[in-house]
Scaffold this motif. Structure first.
Motif, PDB file in Angstrom:
ATOM      1  N   ASP A  24      52.550  19.928  35.543  1.00 39.67           N
ATOM      2  CA  ASP A  24      53.852  19.484  35.020  1.00 39.67           C
ATOM      3  C   ASP A  24      54.286  18.177  35.667  1.00 39.67           C
ATOM      4  O   ASP A  24      54.767  18.165  36.800  1.00 39.67           O
ATOM      5  CB  ASP A  24      54.887  20.576  35.282  1.00 39.67           C
ATOM      6  CG  ASP A  24      56.230  20.306  34.659  1.00 39.67           C
ATOM      7  OD1 ASP A  24      56.423  19.226  34.068  1.00 39.67           O
ATOM      8  OD2 ASP A  24      57.102  21.179  34.768  1.00 39.67           O
ATOM      9  N   ALA A  27      57.883  18.008  37.069  1.00 39.36           N
ATOM     10  CA  ALA A  27      58.244  18.656  38.331  1.00 39.36           C
ATOM     11  C   ALA A  27      57.974  17.679  39.470  1.00 39.36           C
ATOM     12  O   ALA A  27      56.885  17.128  39.566  1.00 39.36           O
ATOM     13  CB  ALA A  27      57.434  19.933  38.531  1.00 39.36           C
ATOM     14  N   CYS A  30      54.973  20.352  43.957  1.00 36.55           N
ATOM     15  CA  CYS A  30      54.218  21.572  43.675  1.00 36.55           C
ATOM     16  C   CYS A  30      55.072  22.759  44.110  1.00 36.55           C
ATOM     17  O   CYS A  30      55.682  22.738  45.188  1.00 36.55           O
ATOM     18  CB  CYS A  30      52.909  21.584  44.443  1.00 36.55           C
ATOM     19  SG  CYS A  30      51.723  20.385  43.844  1.00 36.55           S
ATOM     20  N   GLY A  95      52.878  19.666  40.510  1.00 36.62           N
ATOM     21  CA  GLY A  95      53.875  18.653  40.188  1.00 36.62           C
ATOM     22  C   GLY A  95      53.392  17.224  40.334  1.00 36.62           C
ATOM     23  O   GLY A  95      52.249  16.950  40.718  1.00 36.62           O
TER      24      GLY A  95
END
Length: 125
Positions: A24, A27, A30, A95
């Motif tokens: 993602d 994000a 992480c 992330g």
């Protein structure tokens, strides 16, 4: 455009597990589900809490705990911290911090994770 969810292996001080990870770019960091973090790693607490804004732009999440992990993607090992979250829809969210650090690219249409092997060279200066 689809979500990129891949099986990855994670290892910490206590053990290892194979989990499905959501990749993602939205994000910042992480994130790992607490129940999983407790099984594979030693949770470290720092004195100040991080505050994350949730995807809806309204809610927030605060935490001051993280774990150190080795994350294996496509037979390649990466060392990276993950923030511990009590409730998380996915076991692990990879992330932007991880993707940028290791120069990993995502192809959402093909649902592929692209690793640049040149970025894996660790230098000591």
């Amino acid at each position: 455009m689809g979500l990129i969810i891949k099986k990855v292996k994670i290892a910490g001080a206590k053990g290892s597990a194979t989990v499905e990870a959501l990749f993602d770019m939205g994000a910042s960091a992480c994130l790992i589900k607490r129940s999983l973090a407790e099984k594979v790693a030693t949770i470290t607490t720092i004195p100040k809490k991080w505050r994350f804004t949730l995807g809806d732009g309204q809610g927030t999440l605060q935490t001051n705990e993280f774990v150190q992990l080795v994350i294996t993607i496509k037979k390649t090992d990466f060392f990276h911290p993950a923030v511990v979250v009590d409730r998380l829809a996915d076991d692990l969210i990879i992330g932007a911090d991880f993707l940028q650090r290791w120069k990993i690219k995502l192809d959402p249409e093909a649902e592929e994770v692209i690793i640049d092997k040149k970025a894996l060279r660790l230098l000591l200066a």
